[in-house]
Design an enzyme around this catalytic site. Structure first.
Site, PDB file in Angstrom:
ATOM      1  N   ASN A 115      97.396  -6.912  99.318  1.00 36.60           N
ATOM      2  CA  ASN A 115      97.307  -6.106  98.100  1.00 36.60           C
ATOM      3  C   ASN A 115      98.396  -5.054  97.991  1.00 36.60           C
ATOM      4  O   ASN A 115      98.772  -4.643  96.893  1.00 36.60           O
ATOM      5  CB  ASN A 115      95.946  -5.406  98.041  1.00 36.60           C
ATOM      6  CG  ASN A 115      94.832  -6.355  97.670  1.00 36.60           C
ATOM      7  OD1 ASN A 115      95.083  -7.451  97.193  1.00 36.60           O
ATOM      8  ND2 ASN A 115      93.600  -5.931  97.892  1.00 36.60           N
ATOM      9  N   LYS A 167     120.198 -38.672 100.760  1.00 36.04           N
ATOM     10  CA  LYS A 167     120.419 -38.364  99.349  1.00 36.04           C
ATOM     11  C   LYS A 167     120.648 -39.659  98.580  1.00 36.04           C
ATOM     12  O   LYS A 167     121.158 -40.615  99.149  1.00 36.04           O
ATOM     13  CB  LYS A 167     121.635 -37.434  99.184  1.00 36.04           C
ATOM     14  CG  LYS A 167     121.596 -36.167 100.017  1.00 36.04           C
ATOM     15  CD  LYS A 167     120.559 -35.187  99.532  1.00 36.04           C
ATOM     16  CE  LYS A 167     120.630 -33.884 100.348  1.00 36.04           C
ATOM     17  NZ  LYS A 167     119.672 -32.879  99.856  1.00 36.04           N
ATOM     18  N   LYS A 193     116.680 -37.496 107.892  1.00 30.24           N
ATOM     19  CA  LYS A 193     115.601 -36.599 107.472  1.00 30.24           C
ATOM     20  C   LYS A 193     115.168 -36.866 106.044  1.00 30.24           C
ATOM     21  O   LYS A 193     115.996 -37.111 105.164  1.00 30.24           O
ATOM     22  CB  LYS A 193     116.095 -35.159 107.601  1.00 30.24           C
ATOM     23  CG  LYS A 193     115.220 -34.096 106.980  1.00 30.24           C
ATOM     24  CD  LYS A 193     115.882 -32.737 107.062  1.00 30.24           C
ATOM     25  CE  LYS A 193     115.143 -31.712 106.227  1.00 30.24           C
ATOM     26  NZ  LYS A 193     115.223 -32.002 104.776  1.00 30.24           N
ATOM     27  N   ASP A 195     113.899 -35.221 102.612  1.00 32.09           N
ATOM     28  CA  ASP A 195     114.065 -33.894 102.024  1.00 32.09           C
ATOM     29  C   ASP A 195     112.695 -33.278 101.773  1.00 32.09           C
ATOM     30  O   ASP A 195     111.662 -33.949 101.867  1.00 32.09           O
ATOM     31  CB  ASP A 195     114.897 -33.959 100.746  1.00 32.09           C
ATOM     32  CG  ASP A 195     115.930 -32.843 100.683  1.00 32.09           C
ATOM     33  OD1 ASP A 195     115.681 -31.777 101.289  1.00 32.09           O
ATOM     34  OD2 ASP A 195     116.983 -33.016 100.053  1.00 32.09           O
ATOM     35  N   HIS A 286     110.635 -27.383 107.515  1.00 29.09           N
ATOM     36  CA  HIS A 286     111.484 -27.007 106.384  1.00 29.09           C
ATOM     37  C   HIS A 286     110.946 -25.717 105.780  1.00 29.09           C
ATOM     38  O   HIS A 286     109.738 -25.497 105.750  1.00 29.09           O
ATOM     39  CB  HIS A 286     111.505 -28.124 105.337  1.00 29.09           C
ATOM     40  CG  HIS A 286     112.652 -28.025 104.382  1.00 29.09           C
ATOM     41  ND1 HIS A 286     112.721 -27.063 103.387  1.00 29.09           N
ATOM     42  CD2 HIS A 286     113.794 -28.749 104.267  1.00 29.09           C
ATOM     43  CE1 HIS A 286     113.846 -27.220 102.707  1.00 29.09           C
ATOM     44  NE2 HIS A 286     114.519 -28.232 103.230  1.00 29.09           N
ATOM     45  N   HIS A 319     114.900 -24.634 109.677  1.00 28.53           N
ATOM     46  CA  HIS A 319     116.130 -24.388 108.932  1.00 28.53           C
ATOM     47  C   HIS A 319     116.442 -22.894 108.969  1.00 28.53           C
ATOM     48  O   HIS A 319     115.582 -22.063 108.694  1.00 28.53           O
ATOM     49  CB  HIS A 319     115.968 -24.853 107.483  1.00 28.53           C
ATOM     50  CG  HIS A 319     115.925 -26.334 107.345  1.00 28.53           C
ATOM     51  ND1 HIS A 319     116.853 -27.041 106.617  1.00 28.53           N
ATOM     52  CD2 HIS A 319     115.078 -27.262 107.861  1.00 28.53           C
ATOM     53  CE1 HIS A 319     116.579 -28.335 106.684  1.00 28.53           C
ATOM     54  NE2 HIS A 319     115.496 -28.488 107.437  1.00 28.53           N
TER      55      HIS A 319
END
Length: 472
Positions: A115, A167, A193, A195, A286, A319
């Site tokens: 809080n 990718k 890896k 993502d 991650h 990371h």
């Protein structure tokens, strides 16, 4: 009533500001960067932060008489100027050990950043550092295995490990995804890896991905004679599904899984870390969402705190930024984070943003992962910054090679081994990096093409979250 009771509202500093207090070894210590509302004195703002994050509410209550408030309350014990910022100040707060459940990061941070971060008395608030005393550290689980156990499992010594995030991160079929994994591992990488947002989408369900990736790993291992791995992301909508995916990864022979520890929640991540320890599985972590929490230099939580709590919660990789890549990361601060992840005892060092000594006892270390916008030209600097106990993860810097994934992996492996060899010969790899890479490229056409491709690619943007000026 046995004691007199005075109802009403008192200033927080009457109870929670104690400049004469000497912190105990058993206290959990915190330093906040505070920007108070106009007209609120520093001592009152510091005491308000302390009060709201420990025992107080907005008014005195008669049930204060039923406990030993003087024992349980937190104490704001020091205030310092923030260099270069006339509005902010550092408030140092000590919390007694009796306030917290042993081994519960969730409980500690529900108090420290609960809080109080919505408190009207302050305009902005940032938790800069926390000192976890040894008694608390020893009640936490820590990493499932640690760096040495990982090296022993994978039979990899004397150099950093190489990885690659596949990718495009979204849109590939499981079969094509597995093909990319195989090509990267065959080319010389240690890991590939998932993502952070690869879970179980319609274009690639998790079970299909796991099977194709494991097939790629086994084929690459047979061809190279090296142990390989792929970080299979078991992040899922609920804990039962996380366990189901982790169990399947174990069944097919994967040595490592991964999770997004901030988005799945700290309690869930702690449970997964315990499962990994019990089942001999490495855990890659991650930090997706960290920028929401840590990038604003005036409000939130500094990443050094997130790194500490991950080591306590448990993870074998985290990371940590790269300094030289596309993501945020001041060099001095990053070196401080890396030490907090790997060392047994870290001394206070304001030049690196470390406000307290931090003991870790015999808790296993975490392997820092440098990832985000890095390529072969960064290899000398990465080795100089991180040393051997790290993972260098090249996504676009592998898959973007003009000759394909395997060639990109080979270029990175040749560059790394050339830099390690030069370092071992006593050369200054960061200063002599260009000469080292150029010489290595004479016998590696893959490296030569990679160097030509990314020669002009730099990420020279100013860092947003800097160490405060005189501490640099």
């Amino acid at each position: 009533m046995l004691k007199s009771y005075q109802a009403g509202v008192r200033e927080y500093r009457e109870t929670y500001w104690d400049p004469h207090y000497t912190p105990k070894d058993s206290d959990i210590l915190a330093v906040f960067k505070v920007i108070p509302q106009a007209g609120v004195p520093r001592e009152e703002a510091a005491a308000a932060v302390c009060a709201e994050s420990s025992t107080a509410t907005w008014t005195t209550v008669w049930t204060d008489l039923l406990t030993d408030l003087d024992y349980y309350k937190g104490r704001a014990y020091a205030i310092e100027d923030v260099p270069g910022d006339d509005e902010a100040f550092y408030a140092f707060v000590a919390y007694p050990m009796g306030l917290f459940e042993e081994g519960s990061i969730v409980n500690v941070f529900t108090s420290l950043v609960g809080n109080v971060f919505g408190f009207k008395a302050v305009r902005a608030l940032r938790l800069e550092d926390v000192r976890f005393p040894l008694w608390f550290v020893t009640t936490c689980d820590g990493p499932p295995h640690g760096i040495q156990v990982e090296r022993d499992k994978l039979d990899k010594y004397g150099r950093p490990m190489l990885g690659c995030t596949i990718k495009p991160k979204l849109g590939l079929s499981a079969k094509n995804y597995g093909r990319a994994v195989y090509e990267c591992l065959r080319g010389g990488l240690d890991f590939t890896k998932d993502d952070e947002n690869v879970n179980s989408q319609p274009f690639m369900r998790w079970r299909d991905r796991f099977e194709f990736c494991q097939e790629a790993i086994e084929k690459a291992e047979q061809e190279t004679g090296e142990r390989k791995g792929h970080y299979l992301n078991v992040t899922a909508p609920n804990m039962e599904e996380i366990y189901r995916r982790a169990e399947f990864a174990k069944e097919i022979g994967s040595p490592i899984i991964m999770s997004d520890y901030l988005t799945i929640g700290w309690a869930a991540h702690s449970s997964l870390s315990r499962w990994c320890r019990a089942n001999g599985m490495l855990l890659h972590v991650h930090r997706a969402m960290h920028g929401v929490i840590d990038r604003n230099p005036r409000h939130g939580i500094n990443f050094r705190v997130l790194a500490k709590l991950l080591r306590l919660l448990g993870g074998d990789h985290l990371h940590s930024g790269t300094v030289v890549g596309k993501l945020e990361g001041d060099r001095a601060a990053t070196l401080g984070w890396v030490d907090l992840m790997r060392e047994r005892h870290v001394k206070e060092d304001r030049s690196r943003g470390l406000f307290f000594d931090q003991p870790w006892g015999h808790m296993a270390p975490v392997m820092p992962v440098a990832s985000g916008g890095i390529h072969v030209w960064h290899m000398p600097a990465l080795l100089a910054i991180f040393g051997d106990d790290a993972v260098f993860q090249f996504g676009g810097g592998t898959l973007g090679h003009p000759w394909g994934n395997a060639a990109g992996a080979a270029a990175n492996r040749v560059a790394l081994e050339a830099c390690v060899r030069a370092r071992n010969e006593g050369r200054d790899v960061e200063r002599e990096g260009k000469d080292i890479l150029t010489a290595a490229a004479q016998s590696s056409p893959e490296l030569k093409v990679a160097m030509e491709t990314w020669r002009e690619i730099k990420f020279e943007f100013d860092v947003v979250d800097k160490l405060d000026a005189p501490h640099r």
